[in-house]
Design a protein around this motif. Structure first.
Motif, PDB file in Angstrom:
ATOM      1  N   HIS A 181       0.861  -1.181   0.000  1.00 56.32           N
ATOM      2  CA  HIS A 181       0.000   0.000   0.000  1.00 56.32           C
ATOM      3  C   HIS A 181       0.895   1.227   0.000  1.00 56.32           C
ATOM      4  CE1 HIS A 181      -2.763   3.154   1.386  1.00 56.32           C
ATOM      5  NE2 HIS A 181      -3.728   2.377   0.875  1.00 56.32           N
ATOM      6  N   LEU A 182       0.750   2.059  -1.025  1.00 54.48           N
ATOM      7  CA  LEU A 182       1.601   3.234  -1.186  1.00 54.48           C
ATOM      8  C   LEU A 182       0.794   4.517  -1.073  1.00 54.48           C
ATOM      9  CD1 LEU A 182       3.862   2.267  -4.249  1.00 54.48           C
ATOM     10  CD2 LEU A 182       4.197   1.732  -1.826  1.00 54.48           C
ATOM     11  N   VAL A 183       1.429   5.554  -0.532  1.00 52.95           N
ATOM     12  CA  VAL A 183       0.879   6.897  -0.493  1.00 52.95           C
ATOM     13  C   VAL A 183       1.902   7.823  -1.135  1.00 52.95           C
ATOM     14  CG1 VAL A 183       0.150   8.801   0.980  1.00 52.95           C
ATOM     15  CG2 VAL A 183      -0.459   6.458   1.592  1.00 52.95           C
ATOM     16  N   ASN A 184       1.455   8.665  -2.054  1.00 51.84           N
ATOM     17  CA  ASN A 184       2.392   9.532  -2.774  1.00 51.84           C
ATOM     18  C   ASN A 184       3.093  10.496  -1.830  1.00 51.84           C
ATOM     19  OD1 ASN A 184       0.788  12.233  -2.803  1.00 51.84           O
ATOM     20  ND2 ASN A 184      -0.693  10.712  -3.536  1.00 51.84           N
ATOM     21  N   VAL A 185       4.322  10.857  -2.191  1.00 51.89           N
ATOM     22  CA  VAL A 185       5.138  11.790  -1.433  1.00 51.89           C
ATOM     23  C   VAL A 185       5.089  13.152  -2.102  1.00 51.89           C
ATOM     24  CG1 VAL A 185       7.504  12.361  -0.748  1.00 51.89           C
ATOM     25  CG2 VAL A 185       6.682  10.011  -0.541  1.00 51.89           C
ATOM     26  N   SER A 186       4.891  14.190  -1.332  1.00 46.83           N
ATOM     27  CA  SER A 186       4.791  15.545  -1.869  1.00 46.83           C
ATOM     28  C   SER A 186       6.016  15.893  -2.705  1.00 46.83           C
ATOM     29  CB  SER A 186       4.661  16.550  -0.712  1.00 46.83           C
ATOM     30  OG  SER A 186       4.640  17.874  -1.198  1.00 46.83           O
ATOM     31  N   GLY A 187       5.741  16.368  -3.915  1.00 44.26           N
ATOM     32  CA  GLY A 187       6.818  16.752  -4.812  1.00 44.26           C
ATOM     33  C   GLY A 187       7.432  15.617  -5.587  1.00 44.26           C
ATOM     34  N   GLY A 188       6.959  14.379  -5.365  1.00 43.66           N
ATOM     35  CA  GLY A 188       7.540  13.212  -6.022  1.00 43.66           C
ATOM     36  C   GLY A 188       6.910  12.859  -7.351  1.00 43.66           C
ATOM     37  N   GLY A 189       5.852  13.564  -7.748  1.00 45.14           N
ATOM     38  CA  GLY A 189       5.265  13.362  -9.063  1.00 45.14           C
ATOM     39  C   GLY A 189       4.158  12.323  -9.135  1.00 45.14           C
ATOM     40  N   SER A 190       4.062  11.459  -8.138  1.00 43.47           N
ATOM     41  CA  SER A 190       3.081  10.372  -8.187  1.00 43.47           C
ATOM     42  C   SER A 190       1.733  10.805  -7.612  1.00 43.47           C
ATOM     43  CB  SER A 190       3.593   9.161  -7.407  1.00 43.47           C
ATOM     44  OG  SER A 190       2.634   8.131  -7.396  1.00 43.47           O
ATOM     45  N   THR A 191       0.656  10.137  -8.080  1.00 44.39           N
ATOM     46  CA  THR A 191      -0.675  10.330  -7.510  1.00 44.39           C
ATOM     47  C   THR A 191      -1.193   9.045  -6.879  1.00 44.39           C
ATOM     48  OG1 THR A 191      -1.720   9.838  -9.642  1.00 44.39           O
ATOM     49  CG2 THR A 191      -1.262  12.162  -9.152  1.00 44.39           C
ATOM     50  N   VAL A 192      -0.299   8.080  -6.656  1.00 40.49           N
ATOM     51  CA  VAL A 192      -0.712   6.795  -6.110  1.00 40.49           C
ATOM     52  C   VAL A 192      -1.228   6.946  -4.678  1.00 40.49           C
ATOM     53  CG1 VAL A 192       1.600   6.215  -5.254  1.00 40.49           C
ATOM     54  CG2 VAL A 192      -0.016   4.384  -5.801  1.00 40.49           C
ATOM     55  N   TYR A 193      -2.303   6.233  -4.371  1.00 40.46           N
ATOM     56  CA  TYR A 193      -2.833   6.168  -3.015  1.00 40.46           C
ATOM     57  C   TYR A 193      -3.663   4.893  -2.921  1.00 40.46           C
ATOM     58  CZ  TYR A 193      -4.206   7.920   1.575  1.00 40.46           C
ATOM     59  OH  TYR A 193      -4.365   8.089   2.929  1.00 40.46           O
TER      60      TYR A 193
END
Length: 518
Positions: free
Chosen positions: A427-439
């Motif tokens: 289970h992933l949550v995106n990191v601010s500034g990392g470009g991803s929208t995964v949640y």
């Protein structure tokens, strides 16, 4: 740089001792090897031949062991040299000499900056500054030796256990985890071009003409045009072919644009200069069945070779597809959306690395599989809750075993939960500034460890490079040379990092614009 068999044997012999000692005392193996080369004249000095002394350590009043009297030159004023006769420590073996060298550095407070230093350039400067040698050019000589012979490769390798059937005689070997990280780092952070016979040379200066004429393949008008079009860019384009990608990394390639071969040595670290078809014959456990393949193995078809990195993916350098070093799908395992791919003929374990990624979810060896039977190993490295990773997929799921899910963007993310044996185990949550929208929950094949170059492992003290095109935190531009140098992170605050070079602050940049080196 060309290397003789005698020099190669010396590096392998001392390298094995230095790498083993590095694990115990924190002295970089590359520094120890370079000092041994410089001070013993490749093991031919009288002090080494007659007293097994590789480093020329003087025997002071506290030394209770054997001694040997010899002449030496000292530079006391930084200009002229004086010849003196001195007593030096003598040993029963080279192993004892290496061990005493480490004991000397760890036992004296003035060498504090050397012990634990992970940047070989800084270690070389620090040991001279601490008074180890009077030669004013001592640091420069050591750095040149390390870079000329690819000795930095010994700083990131493990020593195989005694009796291991995975050993190459006399060689200290890189782990499969490190091998995959280095290959992925090239894919992620360097511009590359397929150039026959090239093992990582930057396509700048005299290298351009060299590789336009070194091989009939490169002499073809279309290939020559490609090489010239890639020439003298900033940052530079690096040339590789399929087997030279493997050899270049194992020979110590570091992306150093100031070196003819990008920091690689030639035929060093126990890795011979052989072609793709010969390399597969050197592999162990060669098989045409891909159900038991593990990360780090070579994959081969006639005339071509690549490296399996897990998750059904291969890194290869090929003129097909993208004409560079790239990630492709291993179609023997299955197609992957968005990736080109091919079927390979055989796979096998390279004898030049130590395999530490061969454990699957059931405790056996080979590629792990999910309950649905699809290969889903990622890069073969275990993750923990809290790890920041590189998410490479484009879909996430609402549950660990969901059959469908919405689209999302790849980038940097954090692991918040792990479901062992699940269809989508992380289970992933995106990191601010990392470009991803995964949640949400994702496939293991879409997760790569952060040490391949993302922000996860970057912290105060990390050695990093600035990604091409990055700007200062306030949006200002950076000098072109900033992108080619390695920097040290002074401090991190939220998503920004202060980077230094030679102890001086260079800029504040976003952490996501940095590439982790070590």
């Amino acid at each position: 740089m060309a290397i003789t068999q005698e020099q190669k044997s010396f590096i392998e012999r001392v390298g094995k001792l230095a790498a083993a000692d590095m694990k115990k005392c924190g002295i970089l193996a590359s520094l120890t090897i370079a000092q041994a080369i410089l001070e013993s004249g490749w093991g031919k000095s009288g002090l080494t031949v007659k007293a097994n002394a590789l480093f020329g350590i003087k025997a002071g009043s506290t030394w209770k062991g054997k001694v040997y009297s010899a002449q030496t030159q000292e530079c006391y004023n930084g200009v002229s040299y004086t010849t003196i006769t001195a007593l030096f420590r003598a040993y029963d073996s080279w192993e004892a000499s290496v061990s005493d060298h480490s004991a000397l550095l760890t036992g004296l407070a003035r060498y504090k900056a050397v012990v634990g230093e992970t940047d070989y350039k800084k270690a070389c400067v620090a040991i001279r500054a601490a008074g180890y040698a009077t030669d004013p050019t001592y640091s420069d000589k050591l750095i040149n030796i390390i870079e000329s012979y690819g000795l930095a490769a010994y700083d990131s390798v493990s020593v195989p256990p005694a009796g291991s059937n995975n050993n190459t005689k006399g060689a200290v070997k890189m782990t499969s985890t490190d091998f995959i990280k280095k290959l992925q780092n090239i894919v992620d952070h360097y511009k590359t071009l397929y150039v026959m016979g090239c093992f990582g040379a930057p396509l700048t200066g005299g290298n351009v003409q060299r590789y336009c004429t070194n091989h009939d393949y490169n002499k073809q008008a279309t290939r020559t045009a490609m090489i010239k079009a890639a020439a003298n860019q900033n940052p530079p384009v690096y040339g590789f072919d399929c087997v030279c990608l493997i050899k270049g990394v194992l020979w110590g390639w570091s992306g150093d644009a100031s070196k003819s071969y990008g920091g690689a040595g030639y035929a060093v670290n126990g890795v011979p200069d052989i072609g793709a078809d010969t390399m597969i014959t050197k592999c162990t456990g060669v098989s045409t069945s891909f159900g038991n393949i593990v990360p780090g193995e070579a994959v081969w078809l006639p005339g071509h070779i690549g490296v399996y990195i897990g998750g059904g993916k291969v890194i290869e350098c090929t003129p097909a597809f993208k004409n560079c070093v790239q990630v492709t799908a291993c179609l023997n395992i299955g197609a992957i959306s968005g990736l080109n791919g091919r079927k390979w003929t055989k796979h096998g374990k390279l004898p030049y690395i130590t395999y530490d990624t061969a454990t699957n979810a059931t405790g056996g060896t080979g590629a792990a599989t999910t309950p649905s039977g699809s290969n889903n190993t990622g890069a073969g490295v275990a993750l923990s809750v809290g790890d920041v990773v590189r998410f490479t997929g484009n879909k996430h799921y609402t549950s660990a075993n969901a059959t469908g899910g919405p689209a999302c963007k790849p980038g940097t993310a954090k692991v918040t939960q792990i479901a062992t044996g699940a269809k989508h185990p992380y289970h992933l949550v995106n990191v601010s500034g990392g470009g991803s929208t995964v949640y949400g929950w994702v496939d293991a094949a879409d997760v790569q460890t952060s040490s391949s170059g993302t922000a996860a492992t970057i912290k105060a003290g990390s050695v990093v490079k600035v990604k091409a095109g990055a700007k200062t935190y306030t949006g200002g531009g950076l000098a072109s040379f900033v992108y080619t140098r390695e920097h040290v992170v002074k401090e991190i605050s939220k998503d920004r990092a202060v980077i230094t070079y030679g102890g001086a602050v260079v800029a504040a940049v976003k952490v996501s614009d940095l590439t982790f080196i070590r």
